[in-house]
Design an enzyme around this catalytic site. Structure first.
Site, mmCIF file in Angstrom:
data_model
loop_
_atom_site.group_PDB
_atom_site.id
_atom_site.type_symbol
_atom_site.label_atom_id
_atom_site.label_comp_id
_atom_site.label_asym_id
_atom_site.label_seq_id
_atom_site.Cartn_x
_atom_site.Cartn_y
_atom_site.Cartn_z
ATOM 1 C CE1 TYR A 52 34.043 37.513 33.086
ATOM 2 C CE2 TYR A 52 34.403 35.347 31.221
ATOM 3 C CZ TYR A 52 33.172 35.991 31.986
ATOM 4 O OH TYR A 52 32.450 35.522 33.360
ATOM 5 C CB SER A 221 30.080 31.077 41.510
ATOM 6 O OG SER A 221 30.839 32.857 40.880
ATOM 7 N N PRO A 222 30.539 27.808 40.978
ATOM 8 C CG PRO A 222 31.039 26.884 39.497
ATOM 9 C CD PRO A 222 31.250 27.547 39.679
ATOM 10 N N GLY A 226 28.608 31.896 48.353
ATOM 11 C CA GLY A 226 27.495 34.058 48.492
ATOM 12 C C GLY A 226 28.465 34.703 46.924
ATOM 13 C CB VAL A 231 35.679 28.631 47.827
ATOM 14 C CG1 VAL A 231 35.764 28.810 46.117
ATOM 15 C CG2 VAL A 231 36.465 28.101 48.498
ATOM 16 C CG PHE A 232 30.575 26.213 49.273
ATOM 17 C CD1 PHE A 232 31.000 24.397 48.925
ATOM 18 C CD2 PHE A 232 30.329 27.008 48.005
ATOM 19 C CE1 PHE A 232 30.586 23.603 48.020
ATOM 20 C CE2 PHE A 232 29.088 26.019 47.149
ATOM 21 C CZ PHE A 232 29.958 24.396 46.788
#
Length: 311
Positions: A52, A221-222, A226, A231-232
């Protein structure tokens, strides 16, 4: 904050984890604000990886330690997890004895600590020699450098292969998981439905395997729709899902992030949600979801709104 004792360890861990993967360019004050917001929300678990950060390895680990300057007492109050096995040059994977030892020593130096609470193997290495992994884990455990071990993105068979040689329990498996990216949950619901994309197993039953073997699944990646597609939450491509999330957020008097978190922590597998945000406000908002227990109708309504079939 909802907590549980991680199987195979003496660690009482929170259901939400702060992932520290985007802090290299943050100021000391910004890193401290993220850390303080995490603690205030009940998050005492911080997830790192040697890759990272930009440039050389251990960039974010070093930034974390430099900005916080933790005392030994403060260090003892948190859980530090890091990952090793990805080589940026290439890229390629390396689970060799030499690489694991070198990576952990680098993480210890960067984090300015004498031990890592949990070390994960970062994605599977196709060329893994499990005897090498076992030798590295044994040396690290005996030296007190690593207290617990696990994997990320591994299948049941890959874990079984390691377990044949590794003496220490493998306590965690970190996988991508969100309401919209939930094949490890959705496949089982549509089991044996010929011609249906959802019924195809891509993970060989990793969810049930980890539950059977007391391995904590950590959901990275909550909020991702996808595989790194954005993000949704608030995304116009997911109007039905966001309508349900917004209605439930209003009903529970929380932010939408909390409902996305609650959908994961409602699962009886005792999932850990790994947040990748650097926003203290978003950490606080998401953490509230761990204490929300969605009803079955609410959980399945979100599941259906995300596009998953309930036969």
């Amino acid at each position: 904050m909802k907590t549980f004792t991680m199987s195979g360890t003496d660690l009482v861990v929170p259901a939400v984890v702060t992932g520290v993967m985007r802090i290299q360019d943050k100021t000391d004050a910004e890193v401290r604000a993220l850390f303080d917001a995490s603690l205030e929300a009940g998050i005492t678990f911080f997830d790192h990886a040697d890759i990272y950060g930009d440039g050389a390895a251990h960039g974010c680990e070093a930034r974390f330690a430099e900005a916080l300057q933790l005392t030994s007492a403060q260090r003892d109050e948190i859980v530090l997890q890091t990952k090793a096995g990805i080589v940026k040059d290439g890229p390629y994977f390396d689970f060799s004895y030499d690489h694991i030892i070198e990576a952990v020593d680098g993480s210890l130096a960067a984090l300015r600590t004498d031990h890592i609470d949990i070390l994960l193997l970062h994605r599977p290495d196709a060329l893994v020699e499990p005897e090498d992994v076992a030798r590295a884990f044994e040396e690290l455990a005996d030296a007190g450098k690593v207290r617990h071990f696990g994997v990320s993105n591994h299948t049941p068979a890959q874990i079984e292969l390691l377990k044949r040689y590794v003496r220490q329990p493998l306590v965690a498996n970190q996988v991508q998981l969100s309401i919209t990216h939930a094949p490890i949950i959705a496949q089982g619901v549509a089991m044996n439905m010929v011609g249906l994309e959802q019924s195809i197993s891509r993970d060989l039953g990793i969810l049930d395997y980890c539950r059977l073997h007391d391995i904590t699944l950590q959901a990275w990646s909550p909020f991702q729709a996808g595989f790194f597609t954005g993000v949704f939450l608030g995304n116009p491509d997911h109007p039905e899902l966001n309508a349900v999330i917004d209605r439930l957020a209003a009903a529970y008097d929380v932010q939408p992030e909390a409902i996305a978190t609650a959908w994961l922590t409602r699962h009886p597998a005792q999932l850990q949600v790994v947040l990748g945000t650097t926003s203290p406000a978003r950490v606080a908002a998401a953490a509230r979801g761990a204490d929300i227990v969605l009803t079955r109708p609410e959980w399945y309504e979100l599941y259906r709104a995300a596009g998953h079939l309930v036969p």
